[in-house]
Design an enzyme around this catalytic site. Structure first.
Site, PDB file in Angstrom:
ATOM      1  N   LEU A 185       0.860  -1.179   0.000  1.00  0.00           N
ATOM      2  CA  LEU A 185       0.000   0.000   0.000  1.00  0.00           C
ATOM      3  C   LEU A 185       0.898   1.231   0.000  1.00  0.00           C
ATOM      4  O   LEU A 185       1.588   1.509   0.983  1.00  0.00           O
ATOM      5  CB  LEU A 185      -0.926  -0.004   1.223  1.00  0.00           C
ATOM      6  CG  LEU A 185      -2.169  -0.907   1.150  1.00  0.00           C
ATOM      7  CD1 LEU A 185      -1.807  -2.378   0.999  1.00  0.00           C
ATOM      8  CD2 LEU A 185      -3.057  -0.697   2.383  1.00  0.00           C
ATOM      9  N   MET A 186       0.902   1.952  -1.114  1.00  0.00           N
ATOM     10  CA  MET A 186       1.863   3.031  -1.344  1.00  0.00           C
ATOM     11  C   MET A 186       1.231   4.399  -1.161  1.00  0.00           C
ATOM     12  O   MET A 186       0.223   4.717  -1.784  1.00  0.00           O
ATOM     13  CB  MET A 186       2.418   2.944  -2.771  1.00  0.00           C
ATOM     14  CG  MET A 186       3.434   1.851  -2.989  1.00  0.00           C
ATOM     15  SD  MET A 186       5.050   2.272  -2.292  1.00  0.00           S
ATOM     16  CE  MET A 186       5.603   3.515  -3.445  1.00  0.00           C
ATOM     17  N   LYS A 267      -8.254   3.220   7.320  1.00  0.00           N
ATOM     18  CA  LYS A 267      -7.262   2.154   7.146  1.00  0.00           C
ATOM     19  C   LYS A 267      -7.954   0.807   6.925  1.00  0.00           C
ATOM     20  O   LYS A 267      -7.486  -0.014   6.128  1.00  0.00           O
ATOM     21  CB  LYS A 267      -6.344   2.084   8.369  1.00  0.00           C
ATOM     22  CG  LYS A 267      -5.414   3.278   8.535  1.00  0.00           C
ATOM     23  CD  LYS A 267      -4.341   3.277   7.456  1.00  0.00           C
ATOM     24  CE  LYS A 267      -3.344   4.411   7.665  1.00  0.00           C
ATOM     25  NZ  LYS A 267      -2.511   4.215   8.858  1.00  0.00           N
ATOM     26  N   GLY A 289       3.622   0.310   5.493  1.00  0.00           N
ATOM     27  CA  GLY A 289       4.803   0.932   6.074  1.00  0.00           C
ATOM     28  C   GLY A 289       4.605   1.370   7.508  1.00  0.00           C
ATOM     29  O   GLY A 289       5.317   2.262   7.989  1.00  0.00           O
ATOM     30  N   GLN A 298      -1.481   3.815  14.611  1.00  0.00           N
ATOM     31  CA  GLN A 298      -0.511   2.723  14.619  1.00  0.00           C
ATOM     32  C   GLN A 298      -0.170   2.223  16.021  1.00  0.00           C
ATOM     33  O   GLN A 298       0.862   1.593  16.225  1.00  0.00           O
ATOM     34  CB  GLN A 298       0.758   3.161  13.872  1.00  0.00           C
ATOM     35  CG  GLN A 298       0.495   3.418  12.395  1.00  0.00           C
ATOM     36  CD  GLN A 298       1.681   4.023  11.665  1.00  0.00           C
ATOM     37  OE1 GLN A 298       2.784   4.101  12.208  1.00  0.00           O
ATOM     38  NE2 GLN A 298       1.464   4.463  10.439  1.00  0.00           N
ATOM     39  N   CYS A 457      15.853  13.943 -18.404  1.00  0.00           N
ATOM     40  CA  CYS A 457      16.353  12.998 -17.407  1.00  0.00           C
ATOM     41  C   CYS A 457      16.934  11.810 -18.154  1.00  0.00           C
ATOM     42  O   CYS A 457      16.762  11.686 -19.369  1.00  0.00           O
ATOM     43  CB  CYS A 457      15.256  12.564 -16.423  1.00  0.00           C
ATOM     44  SG  CYS A 457      13.962  11.553 -17.171  1.00  0.00           S
TER      45      CYS A 457
END
Length: 484
Positions: A185-186, A267, A289, A298, A457
Site C-alpha cells: 500500500l503506497m 485504514k 509501512g 498505529q 532525465c
C-alpha cells in the site's frame, strides 16, 4: 569484463533442488536486467556462484552494469576478475604481480586465496609462496593477515585462475521470481517506499497499490517513485501499479463516521480494498509501512482492530523501526527526495483520534457506511504494468518529445543533483539549467513563461511525468528532451 557473482548466503543452505532453482532464477534475472546493455551477455554456473562475461568495453556501460548488479536481489557481492589458465606457483606469482605490483610499495599487505578442485598445493601454500615473493620483489612494508592495507586476492577453480581486481557489495536477499508476491500500500512517503524496498530486497515480487484520496499531483508522484523503485531494484520482473479512486470513500467517512474513529476506519477500508485487489491478482500478502505508535492509528490496539478487517496476511517490515532509521534508509536507496516533495492530499483529519479503538465501536460506525461506495471504488480501480505507467497518463494530453534542442530553448535538467554532478549535461550553444524533479512543480511558475522549456532525465520517465503534469496545469511551453 568478467564478474564472479556470489549468491546470498541463505541460498547456499537450501536443499540442492531449491538451491539450483534459486540460482537459475538469479541467472535469468541478471540476463533480464542487463540485456539492454549487452544482448550477448553470458551468464553461466548453477551451484555456488555465477560467472558473468561481457564484451562491452565502454566505461559508461560497464559502470551501469555494475550499478544494476549492486541493486539486484539475490546477490551478496560480486568480483571483477582477470581470468587465466592455471599454471604453477611461479606463474600464479607473475599474474598477481601484473595486477598488484604497483599497489604494494610501502604498504602492509596480505594474500587471500580461495581454491576448489584437485591441485598439488593447498590454499595456504599459495598464500605463503606468493606473499613471500611479493614482499621481497615489490617493496612492500610488511605482511599483516588481520589488518592489511592491500589485499592480494585470487580464486583457483580446477584449472582456472581468477585474480580479483575489485569487489562490489549488493543488497542480498532472494532472487525475485523465486518467492511469493506481495501488494504494498503506497503513499509515496518515507515509510511505504522503504517498506516496498525491504520486501523487494528480500526477494518478494512487490506490486504497488495507491489509494487516490483526490489529488492528481499525488497520484503522479506515487507513480514516479513506484516506477523508480521497480526500475532500480525490481526490473527483472513485471509488476502492476494499481490506482483505486478513494474520493467517495473519504467523503462517506467524513459524512457518516465519528471524528475520532475516522483514521482507523479509513485504514480498514484500504485493507478491505487491497485484499480484494490481491485476491484478484492471486497475491499472497499485503505490505504496509506502519511502525508502532508512529501516528495515532498505529498503536497496538488500533493495528489489531485494523487487521481484523481482512483475513489476508499483512506484513509490516518497519514495525519496530525508528523514524530516523527509516529516513536514513530512504536516503540510501534514493527515495528520500521523492518523499520530501511528495504532493499530499489529506481528506480525513481527526481532531482527537482514538489510540485505543474498540471493535464494537468500530463495527457500529461502519454500519453507518454505505459499502456500495467501496464496491464502486473497486470497480473503477485501474491496473497497469509498472513499465507502462507513462503511457497510461491519459490520451487527452500529448507530451511532445524532441531529439534536438534549438537556439533559444532552455533545457531543464531535472535529475537528482548527485546525478547532475556525476554526469553534467553539456549542449553547445544551448542554455542548460539544473532544476531537480522534486522542486520543479513549485518553481516552474517562477520561470519566464515566454520561453520554451525542454525537460531532461536519463530514462525519460520523470521528464514525461512532470511534462504531463505541467501541461495539465496549463503550461503549454513544455516538451521532453530525448537526445538520440
Amino acid at each position: 569484463m568478467k564478474l564472479i557473482v556470489k549468491v546470498f548466503p541463505e541460498i547456499t543452505i537450501k536443499s540442492p533442488p531449491v538451491r539450483k532453482r534459486f540460482i537459475r532464477q538469479l541467472a535469468k534475472n541478471i540476463r533480464t536486467v542487463l540485456r539492454d546493455l549487452d544482448p550477448e551477455l553470458a551468464v553461466t554456473g548453477v551451484w555456488d556462484n555465477l560467472e558473468v562475461e561481457t564484451a562491452v568495453e565502454k566505461p559508461r556501460l560497464l559502470r551501469e552494469m555494475i550499478e544494476r548488479l549492486c541493486c539486484t536481489p539475490g546477490i551478496a557481492h560480486f568480483l571483477e576478475v582477470h581470468e587465466y589458465p592455471l599454471g604453477d606457483l611461479d606463474d600464479i606469482l607473475e599474474k598477481c604481480k601484473r595486477h598488484y605490483a604497483g599497489q604494494l610499495p610501502g604498504k602492509i599487505f596480505a594474500v587471500r586465496c580461495k581454491r576448489a578442485g584437485r591441485h598439488p598445493f593447498t590454499s595456504m601454500e599459495v598464500e605463503r609462496y606468493v606473499g613471500g615473493c611479493l614482499r621481497q620483489q615489490c617493496g612492500a612494508a610488511g605482511v599483516s593477515l588481520s589488518a592489511p592495507e592491500v589485499e592480494v586476492r585470487m580464486e583457483i577453480r580446477d584449472q582456472r585462475l581468477f585474480v580479483v581486481h575489485r569487489q562490489h557489495d549488493s543488497i542480498g536477499g532472494y532472487p525475485l521470481g523465486a518467492l511469493e508476491q506481495t501488494l504494498v500500500l503506497m503513499s509515496g512517503g518515507f515509510d511505504s517506499t522503504v517498506a516496498a524496498f525491504q520486501t523487494m530486497r528480500r526477494g518478494l515480487m512487490t506490486h504497488f497499490c495507491f489509494f487516490n484520496l483526490g489529488g492528481r499531483a499525488h497520484e503522479l508522484g506515487v507513480m514516479e517513485v513506484a516506477h523508480y523503485l521497480w526500475q532500480k531494484y525490481g526490473s527483472s520482473q513485471r509488476v502492476l501499479f494499481v490506482s483505486v479512486p478513494f474520493e467517495e470513500v473519504v467523503g462517506e467517512i467524513l459524512g457518516k463516521v465519528d471524528n475520532s474513529q475516522m483514521g482507523v476506519i479509513l485504514k480498514r477500508m484500504m485493507l478491505r480494498a487491497a485484499t480484494r485487489v490481491a485476491e484478484r491478482l492471486k497475491i499472497d500478502a499485503l505490505v504496509t509501512g506502519e511502525a508502532i505508535s508512529q501516528v495515532s492509528s498505529q498503536t497496538l490496539p488500533n493495528l489489531s482492530v485494523i487487521d481484523s478487517a481482512t483475513d489476508m496476511l499483512v506484513l509490516r517490515p518497519l514495525i519496530a523501526s525508528h523514524k530516523q532509521d527509516i529516513i536514513d534508509t530512504a536516503t540510501r536507496i534514493g527515495t528520500a527526495e521523492f518523499a520530501r516533495h511528495m504532493p499530499e492530499y489529506c481528506g480525513v483529519i481527526s481532531v482527537n483520534p482514538t489510540t485505543r479503538a474498540r471493535r464494537d465501536r468500530i463495527d457500529y460506525e461502519e454500519r453507518q457506511f454505505d459499502m456500495a461506495i467501496l464496491e464502486r471504488a473497486l470497480e473503477r480501480a485501474h491496473l497497469v504494468p509498472i513499465d507502462r505507467v507513462i503511457d497510461e497518463l491519459g490520451e487527452e494530453i500529448c507530451v511532445e518529445e524532441v531529439r534536438e534542442a534549438l537556439a533559444g530553448q532552455i533545457v531543464l535538467d531535472i535529475r537528482h543533483p548527485e546525478a547532475v554532478e556525476d554526469g553534467p549535461l553539456e549542449l553547445p550553444g544551448i542554455e542548460v539549467r539544473a532544476l531537480p524533479f522534486y522542486a520543479l512543480n513549485n518553481r516552474f511558475k517562477e520561470l519566464d513563461s515566454n520561453r520554451q522549456y525542454l525537460l531532461y532525465c536519463d530514462k525519460g520517465v520523470m521528464s514525461r511525468l512532470h511534462a504531463h503534469h505541467l501541461l495539465s496545469e496549463g503550461h503549454a511551453n513544455v516538451r521532453v528532451y530525448r537526445p538520440a
